[in-house]
Structure formats: structure tokens, C-alpha cells
Write an enzyme that holds these catalytic residues in place. Structure first.
Site, PDB file in Angstrom:
ATOM      1  N   TYR A 100      -1.685   0.231  10.218  1.00  0.00           N
ATOM      2  CA  TYR A 100      -1.963  -0.439   8.943  1.00  0.00           C
ATOM      3  C   TYR A 100      -0.723  -0.392   8.035  1.00  0.00           C
ATOM      4  CZ  TYR A 100      -3.664  -1.062   4.189  1.00  0.00           C
ATOM      5  OH  TYR A 100      -3.815  -1.480   2.890  1.00  0.00           O
ATOM      6  N   THR A 145       0.817  -1.218   0.000  1.00  0.00           N
ATOM      7  CA  THR A 145       0.000   0.000   0.000  1.00  0.00           C
ATOM      8  C   THR A 145       0.851   1.268   0.000  1.00  0.00           C
ATOM      9  OG1 THR A 145      -1.490   1.314   1.387  1.00  0.00           O
ATOM     10  CG2 THR A 145      -0.142  -0.280   2.523  1.00  0.00           C
TER      11      THR A 145
END
Ligand code: UDP
Length: 324
Positions: free
Chosen positions: A141, A117
Site C-alpha cells: 500500500y 499517506t
């Protein structure tokens, strides 16, 4: 190499990749615990229900389907939730992936494609983020995804396990067929929320922050169509196998659009003047996140084929007739 285990294949990006793998002559097998995924998203492919943490089940599925490579999409993806519940993120996105990698190692499977990501980069230090940009995540995250990238480097060095890590920017849009699309619960992503406001399923769209240092004060993001992402997975898998080396790519269009610009486009495409409300900033949002996709273009021949209008149009087509 045709037999690909797609872990999390019943989810959003996974299901679009499964469809494209099939169309290109691969034999994908979906492995999913259906905690977030949708069985209807992958009705036509072999499906194995199971959890990432279950080594015996993984080993059984590897053997049964003669698996040669693994694509891994099963992850928790909400930044805000990761701040409140980091343990959940480190268990699912890190510990269970280590379990998967160990099981691959024990079963002689040498190729892995990993959904990483843009959140692994943290606050941008340059306008467009390329692969040499420092990776300093600002939330659990992003940390969880970067930890796996690090594990993959070490697994390559020590065990020869080759990997691709693809850092997605804002995955969006839906398949042109209208049969699969984005369906999260709860939904937190901008485009589906905007279109649900247009469809009258929500009273309004709330814009998080209008005082950012951007031209119109709202956050700028790089939206990339889910089928363009799916295509990049297959191109990268093929290059990794051919050259037997690990690869890293940032996947975005290279163009940024603000939240306000996106809402304007959505109003034009849908023809509906839905209500927009301006709210406080959301924690953890950088002002601008835009990819420099030059490396993926040069090495994979990958250029996104869907622009923002097409992304919104395909997402709208899905939203109006969603099956799940
Ligand atoms: N956003 C917003 N309202 C919403 C959801 C998102 O204004 O209801 C903004 C969010 O602050 C960010 C952008 O839209 O600037 C994209 O957010 P999303 O959650 O879709 O993706 P992210 O960039 O966090 O991966």
C-alpha cells in the site's frame, strides 16, 4: 479555477472534501465507480459514474464539465490486504492513476491533488515525521502511494503538471451535520470499530498488541479530522495554482494517542462501558506514527480545528444515525 473533478468523491474523505468545496464556492463534479463509495454521500452534486481505467469516459467528463483540476481519492487503503494482494493495489493505485494522469496531460489539465499517506514513510526514524523524513514504505500500500508521488515529480519536470501530495496520518471523525461519515466494508479502522462496540453492533473491540515500546504498550497514532483534511486540500490547491508549483505536506495534529487512551476517551464520550479484548499485534503496524505538521502550518496556515474528543464525538454522532 472552480471546476474540480473529484475522483473517488463518493468515498469517505472525498465526500467531505466535496461538501467543503461547494461551501467555498467551487463546482465539484464527482467521478466514482461506486465500488467503495456511496451515492448518498454526494446527492447534491453532479455525479459521473466511471472507472479510473476508462480514458474515453474520463476525457468525456473533462470536456463536459470544463474541468480545470483533479482531486484524486479513489484508492484501495488496507495495508493487510495489500500484502496479500499486491497486484490489486498496483493496478488500482498505480496503473490506473497513470492512466488518469495521461488523460489529464492529453486534455491540457495541469493541476492534481493526490491523497498520499503516512505509510509512504515506513518505520519512523524520528519521533515526529516531517517532509524530509526518508520514504521507505514497509508494505505494498505504502509502495503504491510512493510510486505515484515519484510519477508526479517526473510529470511536473517533463510536462509541467503541478501536483499536491498530502500524506494523511489517521483520518477520522465525521461531518458535524451527521449526514456523511466513515463507512467502509469491511471496516478495519479503530475509531469506527470502537464506536460500533459501544453501539452494541460488535461484541467487543480487539486491541492489536499491548507489548509495544510505548507508555501503555499499545500503538500510538495521530488522529486528524476529515474536515481538517478537506480544508487542507483546498488551501493546498489554491497555493499550487497561485504559485504554479508542486507541493508536499504531512497532515496530522502533531499529537499522538495510544489505542488504550482512545478507548478510554470513547467510553467517556459515549457513556458506555463496552468490552475490550487484548490480542496479538497486527502485521505491519509501527509502534508510533505522529506527524510534524509545521510545514503545513507555516505554508498553508493550516492547523487542525478538531481535537481527539471532537473527532470521537462527531464519529459517534454519525455511528448512532448512519445513513449508509
Ligand atoms: N487497531 C486495533 N484494533 C482494531 C483496529 C485497529 O487495536 O480493531 C489499532 C491498530 O493496530 C493501530 C491503530 O489501532 O495501532 C490504528 O489502526 P487503524 O487501522 O485505524 O489505522 P492505521 O494506523 O493502520 O492507518
Amino acid at each position: 479555477m472552480k471546476n474540480i473533478l473529484v475522483v473517488g468523491g463518493a468515498g469517505y474523505i472525498g465526500s467531505h472534501t466535496v461538501k467543503m468545496l461547494r461551501a467555498q464556492g467551487y463546482s465539484p463534479v464527482v467521478y466514482d465507480n461506486l465500488s467503495k463509495g456511496h451515492r448518498q454521500a454526494v446527492e447534491e452534486v453532479p455525479f459521473e459514474e466511471g472507472d479510473l481505467g476508462d480514458k474515453a469516459r474520463l476525457a468525456e467528463v473533462f470536456a463536459k464539465h470544463h474541468i480545470e483540476a483533479v482531486m484524486h481519492f479513489a484508492a484501495f487503503i488496507e495495508v493487510g490486504e495489500s500484502v496479500k494482494e499486491p497486484s490489486k493495489y498496483y493496478h488500482n493505485n498505480v496503473a490506473k492513476v497513470l492512466n488518469l494522469l495521461d488523460t489529464m496531460k492529453e486534455n491540457g489539465i495541469k493541476y492534481f491533488v493526490f491523497s498520499s499517506t503516512a505509510a509512504t514513510f515506513g518505520e519512523p526514524v524520528q519521533p515526529k515525521i516531517n517532509e524530509t523524513h526518508p520514504q521507505q514504505p514497509i508494505n505494498p500500500y505504502g509502495n503504491s502511494k510512493l510510486m505515484v508521488e515519484k510519477m508526479l515529480e517526473d510529470f511536473d519536470q517533463a510536462y509541467g503538471l503541478k501536483s499536491v501530495a498530502l500524506r494523511y496520518f489517521n483520518a477520522s471523525g465525521a461531518d458535524d451535520s451527521g449526514l456523511i461519515g466513515e463507512s467502509h466494508s469491511p471496516e478495519t479502522h479503530l475509531i469506527p470499530l470502537v464506536l460500533q462496540a459501544a453501539a452494541g453492533k460488535r461484541p467487543s473491540i480487539k486491541v492489536f498488541g499491548s507489548d509495544y515500546p510505548t507508555p501503555d504498550g499499545t500503538c500510538v497514532r495521530d488522529y486528524v479530522h476529515v474536515n481538517d483534511l478537506a480544508r487542507a486540500h483546498i488551501l493546498a490547491l489554491e497555493k499550487m495554482e497561485k504559485e504554479n508549483k508542486s507541493l508536499r505536506y504531512n497532515l496530522g495534529s502533531g499529537s499522538g494517542f495510544s489505542v488504550a487512551e482512545l478507548i478510554k476517551e470513547a467510553k467517556e464520550i459515549t457513556g458506555i462501558d463496552f468490552k475490550v479484548e487484548y490480542e496479538e499485534r497486527r502485521a505491519g503496524d509501527p509502534a508510533v506514527l505522529v506527524a510534524d505538521p509545521a510545514k503545513a502550518q507555516a505554508e498553508l496556515g493550516w492547523t487542525p480545528q478538531y481535537n481527539l474528543k471532537q473527532i470521537i464525538a462527531t464519529a459517534w454522532n454519525w455511528e448512532k444515525n448512519r445513513r449508509f
